[in-house]
Design a protein around this motif. Structure first.
Motif, PDB file in Angstrom:
ATOM      1  N   GLY A  31       7.549  -5.264   3.469  1.00 34.29           N
ATOM      2  CA  GLY A  31       9.105  -4.733   3.848  1.00 34.29           C
ATOM      3  C   GLY A  31       9.890  -5.770   3.381  1.00 34.29           C
ATOM      4  O   GLY A  31      10.840  -5.244   2.234  1.00 34.29           O
ATOM      5  N   SER A  32       9.611  -7.134   3.427  1.00 35.95           N
ATOM      6  CA  SER A  32      10.361  -8.360   2.586  1.00 35.95           C
ATOM      7  C   SER A  32       9.995  -8.092   1.102  1.00 35.95           C
ATOM      8  O   SER A  32      10.600  -9.005   0.182  1.00 35.95           O
ATOM      9  CB  SER A  32      10.321  -9.374   3.666  1.00 35.95           C
ATOM     10  N   SER A  33       8.562  -8.057   0.851  1.00 34.39           N
ATOM     11  CA  SER A  33       8.458  -8.036  -0.972  1.00 34.39           C
ATOM     12  C   SER A  33       8.829  -7.885  -1.687  1.00 34.39           C
ATOM     13  O   SER A  33       8.235  -7.747  -3.134  1.00 34.39           O
ATOM     14  CB  SER A  33       7.214  -9.073  -0.786  1.00 34.39           C
ATOM     15  N   GLY A  34       9.631  -6.399  -1.767  1.00 33.05           N
ATOM     16  CA  GLY A  34       9.802  -5.522  -1.814  1.00 33.05           C
ATOM     17  C   GLY A  34       8.375  -4.880  -3.147  1.00 33.05           C
ATOM     18  O   GLY A  34       8.935  -3.801  -3.515  1.00 33.05           O
ATOM     19  N   VAL A  35       7.049  -4.238  -2.188  1.00 34.12           N
ATOM     20  CA  VAL A  35       6.627  -3.777  -2.556  1.00 34.12           C
ATOM     21  C   VAL A  35       6.961  -2.597  -2.173  1.00 34.12           C
ATOM     22  O   VAL A  35       7.174  -2.061  -1.081  1.00 34.12           O
ATOM     23  CB  VAL A  35       4.945  -4.151  -1.884  1.00 34.12           C
ATOM     24  N   ARG A  36       6.830  -1.644  -2.834  1.00 36.97           N
ATOM     25  CA  ARG A  36       7.004  -0.161  -2.949  1.00 36.97           C
ATOM     26  C   ARG A  36       5.598   0.603  -3.335  1.00 36.97           C
ATOM     27  O   ARG A  36       4.913  -0.010  -4.179  1.00 36.97           O
ATOM     28  CB  ARG A  36       7.629   0.194  -3.978  1.00 36.97           C
ATOM     29  N   ALA A  37       5.194   1.877  -2.940  1.00 39.65           N
ATOM     30  CA  ALA A  37       4.286   2.510  -2.854  1.00 39.65           C
ATOM     31  C   ALA A  37       4.662   3.894  -4.209  1.00 39.65           C
ATOM     32  O   ALA A  37       5.530   3.171  -4.653  1.00 39.65           O
ATOM     33  CB  ALA A  37       4.807   4.039  -1.856  1.00 39.65           C
ATOM     34  N   LEU A  38       3.497   3.528  -5.157  1.00 39.80           N
ATOM     35  CA  LEU A  38       3.456   3.961  -6.994  1.00 39.80           C
ATOM     36  C   LEU A  38       3.091   5.246  -6.625  1.00 39.80           C
ATOM     37  O   LEU A  38       2.489   6.041  -5.767  1.00 39.80           O
ATOM     38  CB  LEU A  38       1.967   3.303  -7.249  1.00 39.80           C
ATOM     39  N   PRO A  39       3.838   5.954  -6.806  1.00 37.60           N
ATOM     40  CA  PRO A  39       3.885   7.515  -7.621  1.00 37.60           C
ATOM     41  C   PRO A  39       2.492   8.120  -7.871  1.00 37.60           C
ATOM     42  O   PRO A  39       1.608   6.772  -8.476  1.00 37.60           O
ATOM     43  CB  PRO A  39       4.957   8.009  -8.572  1.00 37.60           C
ATOM     44  N   LEU A  40       1.881   9.351  -7.699  1.00 41.62           N
ATOM     45  CA  LEU A  40       0.433   9.557  -8.036  1.00 41.62           C
ATOM     46  C   LEU A  40      -0.244   8.894  -9.429  1.00 41.62           C
ATOM     47  O   LEU A  40      -1.072   8.939 -10.003  1.00 41.62           O
ATOM     48  CB  LEU A  40       0.207  11.028  -7.539  1.00 41.62           C
ATOM     49  N   ARG A  41       0.616   9.316 -10.646  1.00 32.60           N
ATOM     50  CA  ARG A  41       0.460   8.591 -12.058  1.00 32.60           C
ATOM     51  C   ARG A  41       0.458   7.587 -11.727  1.00 32.60           C
ATOM     52  O   ARG A  41       0.019   7.069 -12.576  1.00 32.60           O
ATOM     53  CB  ARG A  41       1.753   9.348 -12.888  1.00 32.60           C
ATOM     54  N   GLU A  42       1.007   7.179 -11.594  1.00 36.53           N
ATOM     55  CA  GLU A  42       1.085   5.391 -11.529  1.00 36.53           C
ATOM     56  C   GLU A  42      -0.649   4.462 -10.924  1.00 36.53           C
ATOM     57  O   GLU A  42      -0.855   4.275 -11.577  1.00 36.53           O
ATOM     58  CB  GLU A  42       2.444   4.880 -10.837  1.00 36.53           C
ATOM     59  N   VAL A  43      -0.951   5.259  -9.944  1.00 36.71           N
ATOM     60  CA  VAL A  43      -2.241   5.265  -8.840  1.00 36.71           C
ATOM     61  C   VAL A  43      -3.266   5.400 -10.062  1.00 36.71           C
ATOM     62  O   VAL A  43      -4.226   5.303  -9.944  1.00 36.71           O
ATOM     63  CB  VAL A  43      -1.389   5.481  -8.146  1.00 36.71           C
ATOM     64  N   CYS A  44      -3.554   6.833 -10.485  1.00 38.95           N
ATOM     65  CA  CYS A  44      -4.107   7.229 -11.549  1.00 38.95           C
ATOM     66  C   CYS A  44      -4.163   6.067 -12.377  1.00 38.95           C
ATOM     67  O   CYS A  44      -5.284   6.354 -13.106  1.00 38.95           O
ATOM     68  CB  CYS A  44      -3.879   8.684 -12.096  1.00 38.95           C
ATOM     69  N   ASP A  45      -2.778   6.099 -13.609  1.00 34.09           N
ATOM     70  CA  ASP A  45      -3.116   4.868 -14.715  1.00 34.09           C
ATOM     71  C   ASP A  45      -3.981   3.745 -14.150  1.00 34.09           C
ATOM     72  O   ASP A  45      -4.277   3.160 -14.809  1.00 34.09           O
ATOM     73  CB  ASP A  45      -2.021   4.292 -15.015  1.00 34.09           C
ATOM     74  N   LEU A  46      -3.420   3.409 -12.749  1.00 29.86           N
ATOM     75  CA  LEU A  46      -3.909   2.069 -11.977  1.00 29.86           C
ATOM     76  C   LEU A  46      -5.369   1.586 -12.342  1.00 29.86           C
ATOM     77  O   LEU A  46      -6.685   0.954 -12.819  1.00 29.86           O
ATOM     78  CB  LEU A  46      -3.540   1.468 -10.919  1.00 29.86           C
ATOM     79  N   TYR A  47      -5.889   2.761 -11.575  1.00 24.44           N
ATOM     80  CA  TYR A  47      -7.319   3.576 -11.333  1.00 24.44           C
ATOM     81  C   TYR A  47      -7.814   3.227 -12.309  1.00 24.44           C
ATOM     82  O   TYR A  47      -9.205   2.416 -12.550  1.00 24.44           O
ATOM     83  CB  TYR A  47      -7.711   5.004 -10.089  1.00 24.44           C
ATOM     84  N   PHE A  48      -7.593   3.948 -13.647  1.00 25.71           N
ATOM     85  CA  PHE A  48      -8.555   4.167 -14.638  1.00 25.71           C
ATOM     86  C   PHE A  48      -8.005   2.788 -15.505  1.00 25.71           C
ATOM     87  O   PHE A  48      -9.172   2.480 -16.524  1.00 25.71           O
ATOM     88  CB  PHE A  48      -7.975   6.028 -15.131  1.00 25.71           C
ATOM     89  N   SER A  49      -7.371   2.045 -15.673  1.00 25.30           N
ATOM     90  CA  SER A  49      -6.942   0.831 -16.226  1.00 25.30           C
ATOM     91  C   SER A  49      -8.036  -0.219 -15.342  1.00 25.30           C
ATOM     92  O   SER A  49      -9.122  -1.058 -16.371  1.00 25.30           O
ATOM     93  CB  SER A  49      -5.527   0.252 -16.321  1.00 25.30           C
ATOM     94  N   HIS A  50      -8.705   0.232 -13.877  1.00 24.25           N
ATOM     95  CA  HIS A  50      -9.603  -1.227 -13.468  1.00 24.25           C
ATOM     96  C   HIS A  50     -10.745  -0.249 -13.999  1.00 24.25           C
ATOM     97  O   HIS A  50     -12.010  -1.495 -13.422  1.00 24.25           O
ATOM     98  CB  HIS A  50      -9.355  -1.399 -11.808  1.00 24.25           C
ATOM     99  N   ASN A  51     -10.928   1.013 -13.804  1.00 22.98           N
ATOM    100  CA  ASN A  51     -12.388   1.509 -13.745  1.00 22.98           C
ATOM    101  C   ASN A  51     -13.326   0.728 -12.403  1.00 22.98           C
ATOM    102  O   ASN A  51     -14.401   0.193 -13.250  1.00 22.98           O
ATOM    103  CB  ASN A  51     -12.902   1.032 -15.004  1.00 22.98           C
ATOM    104  N   PRO A  52     -13.367   1.350 -11.125  1.00 27.43           N
ATOM    105  CA  PRO A  52     -13.965   0.713 -10.082  1.00 27.43           C
ATOM    106  C   PRO A  52     -15.549   1.016  -9.433  1.00 27.43           C
ATOM    107  O   PRO A  52     -16.160   0.001 -10.062  1.00 27.43           O
ATOM    108  CB  PRO A  52     -12.626   0.848  -8.638  1.00 27.43           C
TER     109      PRO A  52
END
Length: 87
Positions: A31-52
């Protein structure tokens, strides 16, 4: 020798309190660090960039097309944690 019911109850109480404290600490940090939930498109981009799944680039390209289709269908202001099963 098996633990007594009192010992089991004490251990359960301790772990319950520890879990609650860790959850409060984590919520406070997030809450204090300013972490935010990512929109779905950003989650998808992040997922594909890491290729888990460690798949081939062709699979990533094909999966990205499917993800982009979903992102077009799902409202952009809806966070991924708000998604639910279809009615």
């Amino acid at each position: 020798m098996a633990p007594t019911p009192d010992e089991l109850h004490a251990a359960l109480t301790y772990f319950s309190q520890l879990k609650e404290q860790l959850e409060r600490d984590a919520a406070g940090r997030l809450g204090s660090s300013g972490v935010r939930a990512l929109p779905l498109r950003e989650v998808c981009d992040l997922y594909f960039s890491h290729n888990p799944r460690k798949v081939a680039p062709a699979t990533i390209a094909r999966d990205r097309i499917n993800a982009n289709n979903l992102c077009r269908l799902i409202p952009s202001d809806l966070r991924p944690d708000e998604l639910d099963e279809p009615a």
